[in-house]
Scaffold this active site. Structure first.
Site, PDB file in Angstrom:
ATOM      1  N   GLU A  92       0.862  -1.096  -0.072  1.00  0.00           N
ATOM      2  CA  GLU A  92      -0.059  -0.086  -0.052  1.00  0.00           C
ATOM      3  C   GLU A  92       1.083   1.147  -0.095  1.00  0.00           C
ATOM      4  O   GLU A  92       0.440   2.218  -0.592  1.00  0.00           O
ATOM      5  CB  GLU A  92      -0.872   0.056   1.197  1.00  0.00           C
ATOM      6  N   LYS A  94       3.750   1.676  -1.360  1.00  0.00           N
ATOM      7  CA  LYS A  94       4.348   1.912  -2.579  1.00  0.00           C
ATOM      8  C   LYS A  94       3.318   2.622  -3.462  1.00  0.00           C
ATOM      9  O   LYS A  94       3.652   3.662  -3.866  1.00  0.00           O
ATOM     10  CB  LYS A  94       4.914   0.293  -3.264  1.00  0.00           C
ATOM     11  N   LYS A 136      23.925  -1.032  -0.406  1.00  0.00           N
ATOM     12  CA  LYS A 136      23.530  -2.247   0.434  1.00  0.00           C
ATOM     13  C   LYS A 136      23.640  -2.023   2.012  1.00  0.00           C
ATOM     14  O   LYS A 136      24.883  -1.617   2.535  1.00  0.00           O
ATOM     15  CB  LYS A 136      24.128  -3.557  -0.075  1.00  0.00           C
ATOM     16  N   TRP A 172      19.714 -13.574  -3.679  1.00  0.00           N
ATOM     17  CA  TRP A 172      18.355 -12.771  -3.925  1.00  0.00           C
ATOM     18  C   TRP A 172      17.330 -13.899  -3.667  1.00  0.00           C
ATOM     19  O   TRP A 172      16.167 -13.651  -4.037  1.00  0.00           O
ATOM     20  CB  TRP A 172      18.426 -12.226  -5.184  1.00  0.00           C
ATOM     21  N   ASP A 210      26.016 -13.957 -14.993  1.00  0.00           N
ATOM     22  CA  ASP A 210      26.009 -12.694 -14.117  1.00  0.00           C
ATOM     23  C   ASP A 210      26.301 -13.038 -12.560  1.00  0.00           C
ATOM     24  O   ASP A 210      25.661 -13.984 -12.148  1.00  0.00           O
ATOM     25  CB  ASP A 210      24.563 -12.033 -14.363  1.00  0.00           C
ATOM     26  N   GLU A 257      28.181  -8.533  -2.399  1.00  0.00           N
ATOM     27  CA  GLU A 257      27.094  -7.912  -1.480  1.00  0.00           C
ATOM     28  C   GLU A 257      27.025  -9.185  -0.288  1.00  0.00           C
ATOM     29  O   GLU A 257      26.861  -8.837   1.003  1.00  0.00           O
ATOM     30  CB  GLU A 257      25.606  -7.912  -1.971  1.00  0.00           C
ATOM     31  N   HIS A 301      22.006   4.025 -14.292  1.00  0.00           N
ATOM     32  CA  HIS A 301      21.346   4.493 -13.232  1.00  0.00           C
ATOM     33  C   HIS A 301      20.708   5.742 -13.434  1.00  0.00           C
ATOM     34  O   HIS A 301      19.648   6.055 -12.538  1.00  0.00           O
ATOM     35  CB  HIS A 301      22.103   4.224 -11.665  1.00  0.00           C
ATOM     36  N   CYS A 356      25.590  -1.771 -16.625  1.00  0.00           N
ATOM     37  CA  CYS A 356      24.515  -2.881 -16.246  1.00  0.00           C
ATOM     38  C   CYS A 356      23.693  -2.896 -17.238  1.00  0.00           C
ATOM     39  O   CYS A 356      23.617  -2.343 -18.221  1.00  0.00           O
ATOM     40  CB  CYS A 356      24.087  -2.238 -14.828  1.00  0.00           C
TER      41      CYS A 356
END
Ligand code: GLN
Ligand code: ZN
Length: 771
Positions: A20, A22, A121, A574, A612, A618, A707, A739
């Protein structure tokens, strides 16, 4: 000191169970709603969260419920609260000096020439925070009373909640020096100026009705920050002496999750604060320290970072061990904020019920904490049946079909599976097989994911578009992307990845051992959320995954079509990963599946294959002692995935960051033929590192910052390329963006790629002259 609740959590998801927040925030950004409506929705979300947490068993009036809402990011919240904003945004303050919500969003997202704060991150999670910029001139002052108003709002609704704010040490330790700061400036040097603002803030929170406040200080556990552990501990001691010494303040809980506190634990015990939260999932029970007798120890025994129901009896055992230290009180908690997990398992109607019974999302974790808290006050016998139930679920999981799959485990691995022939041999074989020009031009894989693509996918998922039609649509999309690349004059083409919603979820959906959720959203940054897959069992590949798309794309061009896979480390990073075996074992299972995929791609005539690994950096553990083991298994899994490729097959990898120096040994050990990395924003600084260490494989430092919507000019790209050509032998160099292009639009992408091609043409001319 006011009593601390017997059970609590360190934070709760803020995006709302159906995202909500977002929707509300994005509607506001798009001008489809106003500030009043946005504040209204946010207040309703907070009210709903408080009621929900109380219904799950956290106390309404004993500070058990954290006040951990954020419109965008908790680090930005703290920076704005203390007025630590870059000078380029100073004029956004209201007349009274405060920073309102529109200004807050502008700092997060940028505006025209004013760049937003950088994003990076948060510890070893997949959450991104905004990096504060602090210089000698940054003027700290209380600049937002938002948290104070949230406490008042809770009080008005009959709650006494515990406001949560990122602490001063972590705020400075995560900050970078502002642009106008002198060379070598350390934001941590501003601690003494910052601390009084926290004293003010805490006094305001106390006046608003807060009996406890939570200062989040995860920086104290990290060995991966510019400041050393000792510097951070000293900073904490001096900051807490002042903050804790203030007279008008709530009782203070300092939370230091994500790893073990080690020696810093005794520093916190010695500080004039009332409670310390330790992460007992990532770290062990601390050793006793003098001064504990008047402290509350909050044991983070329920994993805030993963979605397993876990071993509740073992969690209770840790709390009992914590009690042995002789603290005034021990309380049960999650190890971290629940920000990293979805809301509620019962929202998942399509998950296998047996799998569901092994899971705990945020709401289930709260129930676990409440159970443990009851055990603490009433004794183990009072919760024995809940402990037994959790143990039974764990045993069921251990023995369930698919968790251990005989055929997956029967596949034996030889040492030779992890290596290819020497790079020298491969280089010659590939030169012959591929016939590429100097400075070959390529892209990272994805092309813009247009509204049309997203609509078609949504229609297909809802059953409104037949599979054959959807696939025909995707083939047309590939035709367009191939044609565009041919027109532009790129050398190694891609199919554009239109069939992938997400580079990890796509593979999860096509491999056995994974489950995907319907509503399992987790905030990634700002208004962005992802739906990580659940890797619950042994991984295998029932059928080729990408071969059909890659060969279709290859059939449309005489140039080389790059096969496109996501590597094992990134697939693990991920997803929510099984916690019942070492990560390296799980990674190798994924690697074997990818290895078979590569064999099939090769057999189908694909000569260039990219695997990839944007998440390699990370997952790097926060403690240096843990890093070598991590680098070993992560590199091994990549080598296992790619080790079966023929000498003439060119293996590429892509990493999404420019901190090449930090993981250079790992990058070298991956032994990929070509590695593309981010470099445009740092103006090719990374080229110096590459040259210094004598990296001798193919390398593509990105020349286009994807980006940002900005189109780089030909001259700008040319100068980046010349810088690279100056330092790195041309036979190694590739030309590519930073990227994937999926978040960009077609206009800017096409124009940028055209400029890249032109810049490369100019630089190639000089090289040919030189040769
Ligand atoms: N191949 C992926 C893409 O282009 C890589 C994305 C990434 O590095 N995160 O989208
Ligand atoms: Zn990337």
């Amino acid at each position: 000191m006011t009593a601390f609740p017997q059970g609590t959590i360190l934070g709760y998801p803020r995006i709302g169970r159906r995202r909500e927040l977002k929707k509300a925030v994005e509607a506001f950004w798009a001008g489809r709603s106003d500030l009043v409506a946005l504040e209204q929705t946010a207040a309703e979300l907070r009210a709903g969260t408080r009621e929900r947490l109380a219904a799950l068993g956290l106390g309404r009036d004993d500070s058990a419920i954290p006040e951990s809402f954020s419109f965008y990011d908790q680090v930005l919240d703290a920076a704005v609260a203390v007025g630590a904003i870059p000078s380029r945004f100073e004029n956004l303050r209201d007349a009274d000096g405060s920073i309102g919500l529109p200004a807050y969003f502008t700092i997060a997202r940028g505006e025209g020439e004013r760049a937003p704060l950088e994003m990076t991150k948060w510890f070893d999670s997949n959450y991104h925070y905004l990096v504060p910029e602090i210089g000698p001139e940054t003027a700290f002052s209380l600049s937002s009373d938002r948290l104070v108003r949230e406490v008042e709002e809770a009080v008005a609704a009959g709650f006494r909640t515990r406001p949560v704010v990122v602490g001063p040490v972590t705020l400075l330790a995560l900050a970078k020096a502002s642009d106008d700061a002198p060379e070598g400036f350390d934001p941590l040097s501003r601690l003494d100026d910052l601390v009084p603002v926290y004293v003010d803030l805490l006094a305001r929170l106390r006046a608003a009705g807060a009996e406890w406040v939570q200062l989040d200080e995860p920086a104290l556990v990290s060995e991966s920050l510019p400041a050393s552990v000792e510097q951070l501990a000293d900073a904490a001691a001096s900051a807490l002496a002042i903050i804790g010494g203030a007279s008008e303040r709530p009782s203070i809980l300092v939370a230091a999750p994500y790893a073990s506190l080690e020696a810093t634990f005794s520093v916190l015990v010695a500080a004039p604060i009332e409670a310390i939260a330790v992460d007992l999932i990532r770290g062990g029970v601390p050793v006793a320290a003098a001064g504990l007798a008047d402290k509350v120890l909050v044991g983070g025994v329920v994993d805030g970072h993963n979605i397993w129901r876990g071993d509740l009896a073992a969690a209770f055992g840790k709390l009992e061990a914590l009690r042995q230290l002789g603290a005034a009180q021990v309380a049960a908690s999650t190890s971290t904020s629940l920000l990293h997990v979805p809301h509620d398992v019962t929202d998942e109607t399509k998950l296998d019920t047996r799998l569901s019974s092994w899971l705990a999302f945020a709401d289930q974790k709260i129930e676990q904490v409440v159970t443990l808290a009851r055990g603490l006050s009433e004794g183990r016998a009072a919760i024995q049946s809940e402990l037994d139930e959790a143990s039974a679920a764990l045993a069921d999981r251990e023995n369930a079909p698919g968790v251990r799959d005989g055929s997956v485990r029967a596949r034996e691995l030889a040492d030779s599976d992890f290596s290819r022939v020497s790079y020298a041999e491969r280089e010659i074989a590939q030169q012959e097989a591929l016939g590429l020009p100097a400075l070959p031009l390529t892209t990272i894989g994805s092309f813009p994911q247009t509204g049309d693509i997203r609509r078609a996918r949504a229609q297909f998922i809802r059953g409104e578009l037949a599979e054959a039609e959807y696939e025909a649509f995707l083939r047309r999309e590939i035709d367009t992307v191939v044609e565009l690349q041919e027109d532009l004059g790129l050398d190694v083409l891609v199919h554009g990845e239109p069939e992938r919603n997400d580079m990890v979820q796509y593979f999860a959906e096509n491999l056995d051992g994974f489950a995907v959720t319907e509503n399992g959203w987790v905030q990634s940054y700002g208004s962005r959320a992802t739906r990580p897959s659940i890797l619950w069992g042994d991984v295998s590949r029932p059928a080729p995954i990408t071969v059909g798309w890659s060969t279709y794309a290859q059939s449309k061009t005489a140039k080389h079509m790059k096969g496109m896979l996501t590597g094992p480390v990134t697939i693990l990073a991920w997803s929510f990963v099984r916690d019942d075996q070492p990560l390296g074992e799980t990674a190798n299972q994924v690697a074997v599946a990818l290895r078979d995929e590569i064999t099939d791609l090769e057999a189908a005539g694909i000569a260039v294959i990219q695997v990839d690994e944007p998440a390699l950096r990370e997952l790097l553990p926060l403690k240096s002692a843990d890093q070598p083991a991590y680098l070993k298994w992560s590199v091994d899994s990549f080598r296992l995935a790619t080790g079966g490729a023929a000498a003439a097959t060119q293996v590429h990898t892509h990493l999404c960051y420019s901190e090449f120096g930090v993981v250079i040994d790992a990058i070298r050990a991956l032994d990929a033929d070509v590695t593309s990395i981010e470099a445009a924003r740092s103006r090719m600084e990374v080229v110096t590192d590459i040259a210094e260490v004598g990296f001798d494989h193919g390398i593509g430092p990105g020349v286009y910052d994807i980006h940002s919507p900005r189109v780089p000019a030909v001259e700008e790209i040319e100068s980046l390329l010349r810088r690279a050509v100056d330092d790195i032998p041309t036979r190694q160099l590739w030309v590519n963006p930073d990227c994937g292009l999926k978040t960009r639009g077609y206009d800017e992408t096409t124009e940028s790629l055209r400029n890249i091609v032109e810049a490369t043409r100019r630089v190639r001319e000089d090289i040919n002259v030189a040769v």
